[in-house]
Design an enzyme around this catalytic site. Structure first.
Site: not given
Ligand code: NAD
Length: 278
Positions: A45, A89, A112
């Site tokens: 990322k 995460q 997300d």
């Protein structure tokens, strides 16, 4: 279907757009503990951000930092003006309640797309700010190859909140007829054989074999399985390739598209922020 090439094109587009903003978008990536797979994802990322003109801010907490500390960090980042997207995460280590953590992220920074408000808007088809990265990546690939979904029977295998369920919803919104199969489905092949578009998101290598696929079907493999040092999907690629009209490889299919969609969502978050007048 080549996810690497399309993801690169998406990143180039994002980079052009970030250059037009008064400040670069900022993405905060929070990692808790030392999960080796998560460390790889976080590094990827960071690299994607660099390529897209997005500033990434890595926050690493010790596994025993605790839920309260993590919530405190999220609240701080919610108020930080140079952070436009926040990502925690997953999976979190034992002892953390991922639902409470996800709901603590400001919906405006929910890149997300896991927050209940974002999910609700997606299900209502009422213009969600963000679409979840993996299903959005699958749709972008299907669009790129001009696969018309209207009236097609799409069979999704897997019903998780991050892939299967939103995937089914997004296909419905594109006028497909959708069947969602899962671990309790009886006689999975009888469903997959009906699929014009078959999307597997399970995490079991060799789950989808050639005899489970209708000739000419489009097959999308979301699964990621590590076998020894190799990565493969859920689909027996070599055999299914002979039957399918289109198929995604693993690696190089949905994975890079998921990452590219995160960049798109971070760009969108920043664009909305600057449109609101900060
Ligand atoms: P999950 O474990 O949350 O969900 C798996 C789903 O598969 C469940 O709904 C379960 O009911 C179903 N299932 C299990 N066994 C089955 C069987 N035998 N037949 C039919 N259904 C079965 O997983 P997830 O988070 O949705 O991820 C699924 C897979 O996709 C994993 O391999 C994951 O690593 C991968 N993934 C890939 C990407 C990407 O970018 N390519 C992104 C997210 C997840």
């Amino acid at each position: 279907m080549d996810g690497n090439t399309l993801a690169k094109q998406v990143r180039i587009g994002v980079r052009k757009q970030t250059a037009l903003l008064p400040e670069p978008p900022g993405l905060a990536v929070i990692q808790v503990g030392e999960n080796p797979a998560s460390m790889v994802y976080v590094n990827n990322k960071r690299r994607d951000c660099e390529r897209c003109g997005i500033v990434s801010y890595a926050h690493h907490l010790d596994e025993d930092a605790g839920q309260a500390k993590l919530l405190e960090l999220i609240r701080f980042l919610n108020g930080e003006p140079h952070i436009h997207g926040i990502l925690v995460q997953l999976p979190l280590p034992k002892g953390y309640g991922s639902d409470a953590i996800i709901q603590a992220i400001s919906p405006e920074k929910d890149v997300d797309a896991f927050h209940a408000l974002t999910v609700g808007k997606l299900y209502l088809n009422s213009g969600p700010a963000f679409e979840p990265c993996t299903p959005a990546g699958v749709i972008a690939l299907l669009d790129r190859y001009e696969i018309d979904l209207r009236g097609k029977h799409c069979v999704v295998v897997g019903r998780s909140n991050i892939v299967g369920k939103p995937m089914g919803t997004m296909l419905l919104h594109r006028n497909a007829t959708v069947t969602i199969c899962h671990g309790s489905t009886v006689d999975l092949p009888s469903f997959t054989r009906q699929a014009d578009v078959l999307i597997s998101a399970v995490g079991k290598s060799g789950l989808i074999t050639a005899d489970m696929v209708k000739p000419g079907a489009v097959v999308v493999d979301v699964g990621i399985n590590r076998i020894d040092d190799k990565i493969c999907g859920d689909v027996d690629f070599d055999e299914v390739e002979k039957v399918a009209s289109y198929i995604t490889p693993v690696p190089g299919g949905v994975g890079p598209m998921t990452r590219a969609m995160l960049m798109t969502n971070t760009l969108k978050a920043a664009q909305k922020y600057f449109m609101r007048g900060k």
